[in-house]
Write a protein that holds these residues in place. Structure first.
Motif, mmCIF file in Angstrom:
data_model
loop_
_atom_site.group_PDB
_atom_site.id
_atom_site.type_symbol
_atom_site.label_atom_id
_atom_site.label_comp_id
_atom_site.label_asym_id
_atom_site.label_seq_id
_atom_site.Cartn_x
_atom_site.Cartn_y
_atom_site.Cartn_z
ATOM 1 N N TYR A 52 -7.510 -3.649 3.217
ATOM 2 C CA TYR A 52 -6.960 -2.468 2.856
ATOM 3 C C TYR A 52 -8.201 -1.488 3.244
ATOM 4 N N ALA A 85 -7.697 2.698 3.139
ATOM 5 C CA ALA A 85 -6.798 2.867 2.063
ATOM 6 C C ALA A 85 -7.448 4.322 1.597
ATOM 7 N N TYR A 99 1.164 -1.396 0.003
ATOM 8 C CA TYR A 99 -0.066 0.237 -0.028
ATOM 9 C C TYR A 99 0.894 1.318 -0.179
#
Length: 139
Positions: free
Chosen positions: A119, A122, A100
């Protein structure tokens, strides 16, 4: 041109022809071959992919498959700051945190994985190959 970061599972789906995910990974890499997408990954993903793929194909075949795939993938490095951010992040999976922050550092706005749940916070788009292809009207 769309820049996307490709995670290990997407690559393995392609090279090990894992059904039902193989088709979407194959379409994704076909668009990269046609220069309609720029695909990025990290050295860590290459290492993880080899480790897993050798169980499916054997060591030599796994390396040969990765050599061919390497032509379609740009390999980007993870920096010290990426590691520091990953170590201090809320990610439950450290490897996903590295991927990431590597994508963020290079300004890559999309991460393609089948492991979306890791995630949750994110600030980039995280999609499966199927969802990405559908959202961009590529399938």
């Amino acid at each position: 041109m769309n820049k996307v970061f490709v995670d290990t599972d997407v690559i393995i789906d392609l090279l090990a022809e894992r059904i039902p995910h193989f088709h979407f990974s194959a379409v994704l890499f076909t668009f990269a071959e046609m220069k309609k997408l720029e695909l990025y990954t990290s050295p860590l993903i290459f290492a993880n992919t080899f480790y897993i793929l050798r169980k499916y194909l054997g060591k030599d075949s796994a390396k040969n498959a990765l050599r061919k795939l390497r032509i379609l993938l740009k390999v980007i490095d993870s920096s010290e700051s990426v590691i520091d951010k990953a170590l201090n992040s809320d990610f439950t999976d450290f490897e996903d945190a590295i991927q990431y922050y590597t994508a963020l550092e290079y300004g890559i706005p999309v991460i393609l994985t089948r492991n979306i749940r890791d995630y949750k916070k994110a600030s980039v788009i995280v999609q499966t190959p199927e969802a990405f292809l559908a959202a961009n009207q590529l399938i």
